[in-house]
Design a protein around this motif. Structure first.
Motif, PDB file in Angstrom:
ATOM      1  N   LEU A 146      64.649   7.573 -46.140  1.00 45.37           N
ATOM      2  CA  LEU A 146      65.055   6.388 -46.885  1.00 45.37           C
ATOM      3  C   LEU A 146      64.056   5.275 -46.608  1.00 45.37           C
ATOM      4  O   LEU A 146      63.572   5.136 -45.476  1.00 45.37           O
ATOM      5  N   SER A 147      63.744   4.482 -47.611  1.00 46.20           N
ATOM      6  CA  SER A 147      62.769   3.412 -47.419  1.00 46.20           C
ATOM      7  C   SER A 147      63.332   2.069 -47.875  1.00 46.20           C
ATOM      8  O   SER A 147      64.261   2.009 -48.687  1.00 46.20           O
ATOM      9  N   TYR A 148      62.738   1.006 -47.345  1.00 48.10           N
ATOM     10  CA  TYR A 148      63.184  -0.360 -47.628  1.00 48.10           C
ATOM     11  C   TYR A 148      61.966  -1.269 -47.652  1.00 48.10           C
ATOM     12  O   TYR A 148      60.909  -0.942 -47.104  1.00 48.10           O
ATOM     13  N   ASN A 149      62.106  -2.421 -48.278  1.00 51.49           N
ATOM     14  CA  ASN A 149      61.050  -3.430 -48.210  1.00 51.49           C
ATOM     15  C   ASN A 149      60.972  -3.967 -46.787  1.00 51.49           C
ATOM     16  O   ASN A 149      62.002  -4.223 -46.146  1.00 51.49           O
ATOM     17  N   SER A 150      59.767  -4.151 -46.293  1.00 55.72           N
ATOM     18  CA  SER A 150      59.522  -4.475 -44.890  1.00 55.72           C
ATOM     19  C   SER A 150      60.443  -5.575 -44.368  1.00 55.72           C
ATOM     20  O   SER A 150      60.681  -6.581 -45.032  1.00 55.72           O
ATOM     21  N   ASN A 151      60.991  -5.336 -43.165  1.00 58.96           N
ATOM     22  CA  ASN A 151      61.909  -6.268 -42.518  1.00 58.96           C
ATOM     23  C   ASN A 151      61.355  -6.585 -41.133  1.00 58.96           C
ATOM     24  O   ASN A 151      61.292  -5.709 -40.265  1.00 58.96           O
ATOM     25  N   SER A 152      60.940  -7.823 -40.913  1.00 53.67           N
ATOM     26  CA  SER A 152      60.240  -8.185 -39.668  1.00 53.67           C
ATOM     27  C   SER A 152      61.113  -7.983 -38.435  1.00 53.67           C
ATOM     28  O   SER A 152      60.629  -7.549 -37.388  1.00 53.67           O
ATOM     29  N   LYS A 153      62.409  -8.259 -38.544  1.00 51.86           N
ATOM     30  CA  LYS A 153      63.299  -8.101 -37.388  1.00 51.86           C
ATOM     31  C   LYS A 153      63.351  -6.641 -36.951  1.00 51.86           C
ATOM     32  O   LYS A 153      63.242  -6.331 -35.757  1.00 51.86           O
ATOM     33  N   LEU A 154      63.497  -5.739 -37.908  1.00 50.67           N
ATOM     34  CA  LEU A 154      63.572  -4.320 -37.572  1.00 50.67           C
ATOM     35  C   LEU A 154      62.248  -3.821 -37.013  1.00 50.67           C
ATOM     36  O   LEU A 154      62.220  -3.025 -36.071  1.00 50.67           O
ATOM     37  N   GLU A 155      61.134  -4.317 -37.545  1.00 49.80           N
ATOM     38  CA  GLU A 155      59.826  -3.893 -37.042  1.00 49.80           C
ATOM     39  C   GLU A 155      59.633  -4.326 -35.584  1.00 49.80           C
ATOM     40  O   GLU A 155      59.098  -3.572 -34.767  1.00 49.80           O
ATOM     41  N   LEU A 202      68.223   0.214 -49.931  1.00 48.50           N
ATOM     42  CA  LEU A 202      67.553   1.395 -49.409  1.00 48.50           C
ATOM     43  C   LEU A 202      67.330   2.365 -50.559  1.00 48.50           C
ATOM     44  O   LEU A 202      68.151   2.456 -51.480  1.00 48.50           O
ATOM     45  N   TYR A 203      66.222   3.126 -50.475  1.00 51.86           N
ATOM     46  CA  TYR A 203      65.853   4.055 -51.536  1.00 51.86           C
ATOM     47  C   TYR A 203      65.562   5.422 -50.933  1.00 51.86           C
ATOM     48  O   TYR A 203      64.804   5.526 -49.964  1.00 51.86           O
ATOM     49  N   LEU A 204      66.169   6.463 -51.503  1.00 56.47           N
ATOM     50  CA  LEU A 204      65.867   7.827 -51.077  1.00 56.47           C
ATOM     51  C   LEU A 204      64.505   8.216 -51.636  1.00 56.47           C
ATOM     52  O   LEU A 204      64.312   8.232 -52.847  1.00 56.47           O
ATOM     53  N   ILE A 205      63.555   8.549 -50.752  1.00 57.86           N
ATOM     54  CA  ILE A 205      62.214   8.901 -51.224  1.00 57.86           C
ATOM     55  C   ILE A 205      61.844  10.348 -50.910  1.00 57.86           C
ATOM     56  O   ILE A 205      60.844  10.843 -51.418  1.00 57.86           O
ATOM     57  N   ASP A 206      62.651  11.034 -50.100  1.00 57.83           N
ATOM     58  CA  ASP A 206      62.393  12.447 -49.848  1.00 57.83           C
ATOM     59  C   ASP A 206      63.683  13.102 -49.384  1.00 57.83           C
ATOM     60  O   ASP A 206      64.410  12.548 -48.560  1.00 57.83           O
ATOM     61  N   VAL A 243      62.501   4.238 -43.036  1.00 55.37           N
ATOM     62  CA  VAL A 243      61.146   3.742 -42.827  1.00 55.37           C
ATOM     63  C   VAL A 243      60.847   2.594 -43.780  1.00 55.37           C
ATOM     64  O   VAL A 243      61.335   2.554 -44.909  1.00 55.37           O
ATOM     65  N   SER A 244      60.005   1.685 -43.328  1.00 52.51           N
ATOM     66  CA  SER A 244      59.554   0.586 -44.166  1.00 52.51           C
ATOM     67  C   SER A 244      58.667   1.117 -45.293  1.00 52.51           C
ATOM     68  O   SER A 244      57.972   2.125 -45.141  1.00 52.51           O
ATOM     69  N   SER A 245      58.666   0.426 -46.419  1.00 55.29           N
ATOM     70  CA  SER A 245      57.760   0.784 -47.513  1.00 55.29           C
ATOM     71  C   SER A 245      56.300   0.648 -47.086  1.00 55.29           C
ATOM     72  O   SER A 245      55.403   1.221 -47.720  1.00 55.29           O
ATOM     73  N   GLN A 246      56.048  -0.100 -46.003  1.00 59.43           N
ATOM     74  CA  GLN A 246      54.696  -0.229 -45.470  1.00 59.43           C
ATOM     75  C   GLN A 246      54.327   0.963 -44.584  1.00 59.43           C
ATOM     76  O   GLN A 246      53.180   1.085 -44.150  1.00 59.43           O
ATOM     77  N   SER A 247      55.312   1.831 -44.300  1.00 61.49           N
ATOM     78  CA  SER A 247      55.082   2.956 -43.399  1.00 61.49           C
ATOM     79  C   SER A 247      55.250   4.287 -44.128  1.00 61.49           C
ATOM     80  O   SER A 247      55.680   5.274 -43.545  1.00 61.49           O
ATOM     81  N   ILE A 248      54.934   4.290 -45.422  1.00 57.13           N
ATOM     82  CA  ILE A 248      54.893   5.531 -46.180  1.00 57.13           C
ATOM     83  C   ILE A 248      53.561   5.583 -46.938  1.00 57.13           C
ATOM     84  O   ILE A 248      52.898   4.559 -47.108  1.00 57.13           O
ATOM     85  N   LYS A 249      53.191   6.759 -47.370  1.00 54.73           N
ATOM     86  CA  LYS A 249      52.008   6.909 -48.214  1.00 54.73           C
ATOM     87  C   LYS A 249      52.394   7.718 -49.444  1.00 54.73           C
ATOM     88  O   LYS A 249      53.000   8.786 -49.322  1.00 54.73           O
ATOM     89  N   ILE A 250      52.072   7.195 -50.618  1.00 55.36           N
ATOM     90  CA  ILE A 250      52.372   7.886 -51.858  1.00 55.36           C
ATOM     91  C   ILE A 250      51.066   8.374 -52.484  1.00 55.36           C
ATOM     92  O   ILE A 250      50.173   7.571 -52.769  1.00 55.36           O
ATOM     93  N   SER A 251      50.951   9.672 -52.636  1.00 55.98           N
ATOM     94  CA  SER A 251      49.793  10.274 -53.298  1.00 55.98           C
ATOM     95  C   SER A 251      50.240  10.862 -54.639  1.00 55.98           C
ATOM     96  O   SER A 251      51.426  11.034 -54.888  1.00 55.98           O
ATOM     97  N   GLU A 252      49.262  11.181 -55.456  1.00 54.32           N
ATOM     98  CA  GLU A 252      49.549  11.687 -56.789  1.00 54.32           C
ATOM     99  C   GLU A 252      49.650  13.213 -56.797  1.00 54.32           C
ATOM    100  O   GLU A 252      49.172  13.884 -55.879  1.00 54.32           O
TER     101      GLU A 252
END
Length: 416
Positions: A146-155, A202-206, A243-252
């Motif tokens: 699951l991913s979310y837009n970056s949250n400084s407190k959680l990081e 939160l978004y299911l990404i995998d 995971v934060s959206s800043q901590s994933i990688k999306i490839s084609e």
């Protein structure tokens, strides 16, 4: 409201056993799987070994043997259970790219109630098989992501935890490092729980089919135990890596088409020009540098296909996905392919790399005369997935390859 809770994670007792977990079996060749099955050391593939002998007995019987083998590992003291914990997971690739997040349990109702947005359609066959796996083994061995837009407190909270010695620190067969920390302090768990449960979205990404299979398993349990208190029943939770959206990688994913179905080159290009501006690149390998630009390799030459402006971003959400527009204006319009089954007969999907390497892999496949034409894409981004999910739509099949790619058996959740 989102519900996030700790659990008693199961893992290898000797936490230095780097060969215990494994990637999904579809990541290996048949020979690699056979080699793993021959290995006599304790391993996750040894636990699920009965699933590979398809002609031996019905699927249900093989899943029962998996549960039996798992319990033998417990009795032989090869696996151990932690106190109720949440976990910090970090993965580092050879090139230094790092992914990290928090592992815990999420209530299945959060998916059913759309508290967690899902942008992908579940594979029904895989969903049914996984649901049966849970019905008979009660084991979750790979978290959904699951991913979310970056949250400084959680990081910051994660930063503090990874300063300590990890519970597990291994390097896998690909040279990728996996670290796992367990957090069992009640106050810290409460802080993580509150922060995660208050994330805006939160978004299911995998793990879409595993999510759907877990929901189906939960529904069966509820139907059998209508009066049981669900709060303390582990069958209604899904092990999740957040995971934060800043901590994933999306490839084609790039696409290879087997044939032009009888079209001449002129017919094919005339049809393309209805929706695309075509820019000939010649022998120069072309990697699309923008959304709505597609690379095409045909008959030894590269072309840039630029989707005409009047056809972009329509409909809202899906129109931002080049894979959707490709299907609409090429797969459907030119080749008259209307179903996913027909598409799979025409197209092979090739994982891209986010750079020119993926284009060169595509070129090699076409040059080997295996395919008539290849198409390379610019990767989607997290905002694209968000937009589609927020509108209640589903992204096209094979639109994005998302990392981190997790190991099965690194951390397990026993629902019994």
């Amino acid at each position: 409201m989102l519900i996030f809770k700790p659990f008693k994670g199961i893992h290898m007792k000797d936490t230095s056993l780097s060969n215990f977990p494994m990637y999904s079996p579809d990541k290996y060749t048949e020979e690699q799987i056979k080699a793993k099955l021959r290995n006599k050391n304790p391993s996750y593939i040894d636990i699920i070994k009965p699933t590979f002998f398809k002609g031996e007995s019905p699927l249900e019987n093989r899943f029962k043997k998996v549960r039996k083998r798992y319990e033998e590992y417990i009795n032989e003291n090869l696996l151990e259970s932690d106190p109720s914990s949440i976990y910090i997971y970090e993965q580092t690739k050879r090139n230094g790219l790092t992914f990290r997040g928090v592992i815990g349990l999420v209530d299945v109702e959060n998916f059913k109630n759309n508290d967690i947005k899902v942008s992908e359609r579940a594979n029904e066959q895989k969903q049914e098989i996984f649901s049966k796996f849970l019905d008979l083994t009660y084991l979750q061995t790979n978290p959904v992501i699951l991913s979310y837009n970056s949250n400084s407190k959680l990081e910051v909270m994660i930063d503090l935890e990874i300063k300590s010695k990890p519970l597990i620190n291994i390097e896998d067969e690909l040279g990728i490092t996996h670290k796992l920390w367990n957090v069992e302090n009640r106050l810290k768990i409460a802080q993580f729980k509150e922060t995660i449960e208050n994330l805006p979205s939160l978004y299911l990404i995998d793990g879409c089919y595993r999510m759907a299979g877990a929901i189906a398993h939960s529904d069966k349990i509820k139907a059998k135990n209508k009066s049981k208190d669900l709060l303390f029943d582990n069958n209604h939770y899904i092990m999740s890596l957040i995971v934060s959206s800043q901590s994933i990688k999306i490839s084609e994913y790039n696409y290879l088409i087997k044939s032009l179905n009888g079209l001449t080159k002129k017919d094919f290009f005339d049809k393309l020009e209805t929706h695309f501006t075509i820019n000939r690149k010649g022998n120069n390998p072309y990697y699309p540098s923008h959304k709505h630009h597609i690379s095409m390799y045909y008959n030894g030459e590269f072309y840039g296909l630029y989707i005409k402006h009047e056809f972009r971003n329509i409909p809202e959400g899906l129109g931002c996905m080049d894979n959707y527009l490709f299907r609409k204006f090429i797969v459907e319009s030119i080749f008259n392919i209307q179903t996913l089954k027909q598409e799979k007969e025409l197209i092979t999907y090739l994982q891209g790399s986010g750079d020119i390497k993926g284009i060169m892999d595509l070129k090699a496949a076409v040059d080997n005369r295996e395919y008539a034409v290849g198409f390379g894409f610019y990767p989607a981004n997290f905002q694209d997935l968000q937009t589609v999910s927020d509108l209640g739509k589903k992204i096209p099949f094979k639109s994005a390859y998302i990392e981190p790619n997790l190991l099965l058996g690194l951390l397990m959740f026993d629902m019994k």
